[in-house]
Design a protein around this motif. Structure first.
Motif, mmCIF file in Angstrom:
data_model
loop_
_atom_site.group_PDB
_atom_site.id
_atom_site.type_symbol
_atom_site.label_atom_id
_atom_site.label_comp_id
_atom_site.label_asym_id
_atom_site.label_seq_id
_atom_site.Cartn_x
_atom_site.Cartn_y
_atom_site.Cartn_z
ATOM 1 N N ASP A 9 -17.344 2.684 -21.493
ATOM 2 C CA ASP A 9 -15.995 3.041 -20.381
ATOM 3 C C ASP A 9 -16.452 2.642 -18.977
ATOM 4 O OD1 ASP A 9 -13.410 3.675 -20.099
ATOM 5 O OD2 ASP A 9 -13.997 5.624 -19.902
ATOM 6 N N HIS A 11 -15.055 3.202 -14.948
ATOM 7 C CA HIS A 11 -13.875 3.715 -14.097
ATOM 8 C C HIS A 11 -13.837 3.441 -12.702
ATOM 9 C CE1 HIS A 11 -11.213 6.810 -16.656
ATOM 10 N NE2 HIS A 11 -12.130 6.080 -17.353
ATOM 11 N N HIS A 43 -15.560 9.841 -22.317
ATOM 12 C CA HIS A 43 -14.655 8.901 -22.985
ATOM 13 C C HIS A 43 -15.467 7.840 -23.584
ATOM 14 C CE1 HIS A 43 -11.231 9.134 -19.530
ATOM 15 N NE2 HIS A 43 -11.443 10.196 -20.483
HETATM 16 MG MG MG Z 1 -11.782 5.908 -19.679
#
Ligand code: MG
Length: 157
Positions: A9, A11, A43
């Protein structure tokens, strides 16, 4: 039977948000932008266990456009995903993770993060490991604009 899972993931980092890794809030100038609380490591781990069990992924289970998941506690999402994995008869053997970011340093918080993830995934702390790496000044991670997490897990049944 053993199954391996991979999660990744990414961000964007911005002002006015918390910087969360595996449910642990780390003091930092910038935090993770996201529809949920933005916990990039939660995540990645979520996608690793769901992928190993072939049960979907975080985007299909908790759609980012669904208002139900606005500001959601990502550790709650992880516990919910793990309960599906358990219901399918799987046991978690271990997870191993890498967090890529320039700031803050992960190492001082590593044991807290490991304990938090281990508690959510109902495994001993030595079944969870987390490493922090930097982007060597290159790309969005290296420029301090983003944080990335990668996780692998092993499931057995
Ligand atoms: Mg995420």
């Amino acid at each position: 039977m053993l199954k391996i899972g991979l999660g990744r993931d990414f961000h964007r980092l911005t002002e006015g948000r918390r910087f969360l890794l595996g449910g642990i809030a780390i003091p930092a100038q910038l935090g993770e932008l996201g529809h949920s609380d933005g916990d990039v490591l939660a995540h990645a781990v979520c996608d690793a266990i769901l992928g190993a069990a072939a049960l979907g992924d975080i985007g299909s289970l908790f759609p980012p456009l669904d208002p139900a998941w606005k500001d959601a506690d990502s550790m709650e999402l992880l516990r919910s995903a793990f309960s599906m994995v358990k219901q399918a008869g799987w046991h978690l053997v271990n997870i191993d993770c890498v967090v890529n970011c320039e700031e803050p340093k992960v190492l001082p918080f590593r044991d807290n993060i490991r304990q938090s993830l281990a508690a959510a995934l109902e495994v001993p702390v030595d079944a969870v490991f987390v490493k922090g790496k930097t982007g060597e000044g290159l790309g969005p991670v290296g420029e301090g604009k983003a944080v990335e997490a990668v996780a692998v897990c092993l499931l057995t049944k």
